[in-house]
Design a protein around this motif. Structure first.
Motif, PDB file in Angstrom:
ATOM      1  N   UNK A 238       0.785  -1.131   0.019  1.00 17.78           N
ATOM      2  CA  UNK A 238       0.046  -0.081   0.174  1.00 17.78           C
ATOM      3  C   UNK A 238       1.030   1.072   0.070  1.00 17.78           C
ATOM      4  N   UNK A 239       0.537   2.179  -0.971  1.00 16.30           N
ATOM      5  CA  UNK A 239       1.298   3.501  -0.872  1.00 16.30           C
ATOM      6  C   UNK A 239       0.646   4.299   0.167  1.00 16.30           C
ATOM      7  N   UNK A 240       1.423   4.981   1.067  1.00 10.74           N
ATOM      8  CA  UNK A 240       0.865   5.745   2.101  1.00 10.74           C
ATOM      9  C   UNK A 240       1.420   7.061   2.064  1.00 10.74           C
ATOM     10  N   UNK A 241       0.573   8.138   1.966  1.00  6.13           N
ATOM     11  CA  UNK A 241       0.853   9.637   2.258  1.00  6.13           C
ATOM     12  C   UNK A 241       2.076   9.877   3.049  1.00  6.13           C
ATOM     13  N   UNK A 242       3.173  10.628   2.473  1.00  6.86           N
ATOM     14  CA  UNK A 242       4.388  10.927   3.146  1.00  6.86           C
ATOM     15  C   UNK A 242       5.327   9.942   2.977  1.00  6.86           C
TER      16      UNK A 242
ATOM     17  N   UNK B 119      11.180   5.059  -3.530  1.00  3.03           N
ATOM     18  CA  UNK B 119      12.167   6.171  -4.278  1.00  3.03           C
ATOM     19  C   UNK B 119      11.981   7.431  -3.459  1.00  3.03           C
ATOM     20  N   UNK B 120      13.070   7.708  -2.923  1.00  7.72           N
ATOM     21  CA  UNK B 120      12.874   8.966  -1.945  1.00  7.72           C
ATOM     22  C   UNK B 120      12.819  10.282  -2.644  1.00  7.72           C
TER      23      UNK B 120
ATOM     24  N   UNK C 123       8.356   2.448 -10.167  1.00  9.79           N
ATOM     25  CA  UNK C 123       8.806   3.963 -10.007  1.00  9.79           C
ATOM     26  C   UNK C 123       8.672   4.780 -11.156  1.00  9.79           C
ATOM     27  N   UNK C 124       8.363   5.791 -10.960  1.00  7.38           N
ATOM     28  CA  UNK C 124       8.219   6.782 -12.078  1.00  7.38           C
ATOM     29  C   UNK C 124       9.360   7.004 -12.798  1.00  7.38           C
ATOM     30  N   UNK C 125      10.604   6.755 -12.413  1.00  7.71           N
ATOM     31  CA  UNK C 125      11.891   6.931 -13.244  1.00  7.71           C
ATOM     32  C   UNK C 125      12.324   5.658 -13.669  1.00  7.71           C
TER      33      UNK C 125
ATOM     34  N   UNK D  33      13.894   0.204   5.127  1.00  8.11           N
ATOM     35  CA  UNK D  33      14.535   0.514   6.405  1.00  8.11           C
ATOM     36  C   UNK D  33      14.405   2.196   7.100  1.00  8.11           C
ATOM     37  N   UNK D  34      14.051   2.915   6.253  1.00  4.72           N
ATOM     38  CA  UNK D  34      13.890   4.097   6.609  1.00  4.72           C
ATOM     39  C   UNK D  34      12.620   4.615   7.438  1.00  4.72           C
TER      40      UNK D  34
END
Length: 565
Positions: A362-366, A372-373, A399-401, A462-463
């Motif tokens: 799940x993509x979560x806001x923030x 991808x940072x 990832x968009x890139x 990990x971050x």
């Protein structure tokens, strides 16, 4: 770099000239007969054309089954601009107004049988060539039996009763084969026999990525036998769990155990590039880009799930219920009974203990989108947050890139593989069979393999996974491993492991708990989502979709409609 099996022409386009006076009486000189086309040199073209059918779908007739396996379940909202955006899938989401005249169902049926027709044509062609002239004959026939089983499996879980057509039946006679010529068990058996035949004649390894091998056939055979074991009556009630068929699941999975393995990190299964066709990927649909065609061979099933902030069109949205299911106790176990009492608040994630698989699903806001940072997923990436919330699906996206992310205006597609069967599937097929055989103690280490891998799946996150926790089940310490508790743990594990991969609804139907699960889900969603006010799952009807009326008409009434429609 993956090797893609490209489509080659099976029929030459030749200029045709006619005499104005006698063209009706003479055989045109520029036409090749079927016997001229079907040669050892050309026969592999029929096989390749059949393989290509695996990707011959579209976002409104997706072979990924996202509207039918996820949106129909408690895992996902439809998404898009609102309920009227592909309204048929909205009706699937709330189990209301599901009709026999839906064009999407008719096209899915048509596309599936077009694929089966290609497979049968390839089988017919292969049967006509001599093995001395084409040494790969048996292997290619086995590959086609596998593909036919795959397409019939999808039709079976969608519609229950479908006509089973083989290479012996001419295309013009397809409509004369009744969808009730085989009963429920006989149809499962026919599909199983395709996978049995494939398993016996396929090699263990294939040089070309994308070609199926015997391990994939045994894995799919295990899946089919597992579904077959849950015997249903005409009203779709599970009336018996066949112990003999469960034993067949164990036999089939035994041919797979040890041949593949779990990825070290759960998230590696859903990355592009060198991660594709990895140690866990048993059967995957191969896609491509930069292959000499306009856009490449992209995954059109899932183009709509790209978030609006980086593309279009923000469909296939994880439900709050699914996100809540990833909550864990302080001891690292699922919150079986009260997981849905308090919603996971994405603005206050530190308040919850969470299974790390959530961050891969799940993509979560923030948080970074696809790890991808440079692309932090934001609230304004959502198209209709007031209707469908702020979560997005990650597994099918890239990832968009990534060079595999392709602009096909107004959509963005990608060429990442879509895995149909993972090694984790096989472990849980086997665990499920063992539990239903009363051998739950043998299932415990299999389920724990999945959980232990999940626990170490933090390399990519990990971050921001500081609050994740998951522990194995230990009988007598953190769980009493009875058959009932083992069954609950298995079913929970399947949900968390395969969320948003097109399986959930079909699992619920197989287990015979679709109505109770979905109506409980609807009752909670009605407290906060307006369009769920009339949602209700009709037991003994909506476990399966209606036979498309256009197909009944095509068969001139030979096809019989499903119960309740």
């Amino acid at each position: 770099m993956k090797n893609i099996i490209y489509i080659t022409s099976a029929i030459l386009l030749i200029s045709l000239t006619f005499s104005c006076s006698d063209y009706l009486d003479n055989t045109p000189s520029g036409v090749l007969s079927e016997d001229q086309i079907i040669t050892p040199k050309n026969v592999d073209g029929f096989v390749t054309a059949a393989y290509s059918a695996l990707g011959n779908d579209h976002y409104d007739i997706p072979f990924s089954l996202w509207p039918y396996g996820n949106v129909r379940s408690d895992d996902a909202y439809k998404g898009g601009s609102g309920p009227n955006d592909i309204q048929v899938f909205h009706f699937m989401e709330v189990s209301e107004n599901i009709r026999t005249d839906f064009g999407e169902l008719d096209k899915f049926w048509f596309n599936s049988y077009s694929a089966i027709s290609r497979v049968n044509k390839a089988l017919d062609a292969l049967n006509r060539v001599n093995e001395d002239d084409f040494p790969l004959k048996k292997q290619r026939i086995a590959e086609m039996r596998f593909l036919r089983g795959h397409f019939y499996f999808m039709l079976k879980i969608m519609f229950k009763y479908v006509p089973y057509i083989t290479e012996d039946i001419p295309v013009e006679d397809y409509g004369s084969v009744s969808n009730r010529a085989l009963n429920n068990d006989e149809l499962w058996e026919a599909i199983s026999q395709d996978f049995e035949a494939a398993a016996k004649n396929l090699p263990e390894n294939q040089e070309q990525k994308g070609r199926v091998n015997n391990t994939a056939a045994y894995a799919y055979l295990a899946k089919t036998r597992l579904y077959q074991a849950y015997e249903q009556d005409e009203n779709h009630n599970v009336i018996n769990i066949n112990q003999e068929k469960l034993q067949m699941v164990l036999e089939a999975t035994q041919h797979v155990i040890g041949k593949y393995s779990l990825e070290k990190d759960f998230g590696y299964n859903f990355l592009s590039g060198s991660y594709q066709n990895g140690p866990e990927s048993i059967f995957a649909i191969q896609f491509s880009d930069n292959d000499g065609t306009l856009h490449g061979r992209l995954n059109f099933s899932d183009v709509l799930s790209t978030p609006q902030g980086i593309g279009c069109c923000d469909f296939h949205k994880p439900s709050q219920n699914l996100v809540n299911a990833y909550k864990a106790t302080e001891e690292g176990l699922p919150m079986f009974d009260n997981y849905n009492t308090v919603n996971v608040d994405y603005q206050n994630l530190d308040s919850f203990k969470l299974d790390p698989r959530l961050f891969h699903t799940v993509a979560i806001p923030g948080l970074p989108f696809k790890y991808n940072e440079d692309y932090i997923y934001k609230e304004n990436w959502n198209r209709s947050p007031g209707t469908y919330g702020y979560f997005a699906s990650l597994k099918e996206n890239v990832s968009p890139d990534c060079s595999c992310f392709v602009n096909i205006d107004p959509f963005y597609g990608n060429s990442k593989n879509r895995i149909e069967i993972r090694y984790a599937d096989v472990l849980l097929f086997r665990a499920e069979a063992l539990i239903e055989l009363g051998r739950q103690n043998e299932a415990l280490p299999l389920i724990n393999q999945i959980r232990e891998r999940a626990a170490q799946s933090t390399t990519l996150i990990s971050d921001y996974e500081k609050n994740s926790v998951i522990k194995p089940y230990i009988d007598g310490e953190n769980i009493n491993w009875t058959q009932e508790n083992a069954r609950q743990a298995l079913r929970w594990e399947r949900r968390l492991e395969f969320a948003m991969e097109g399986n959930r609804f079909f699992d619920l139907v197989r287990w015979g708990i679709a109505a109770e699960t979905l109506n409980r889900y609807y009752s909670k969603e009605q407290e906060r989502i307006k369009y769920y006010q009339n949602a209700h799952f009709d037991k003994n009807k909506e476990e399966y979709l209606p036979i498309p009326q256009a197909q009944i008409n095509f068969s001139r009434g030979e096809y019989k409609q499903n119960t309740g429609y």
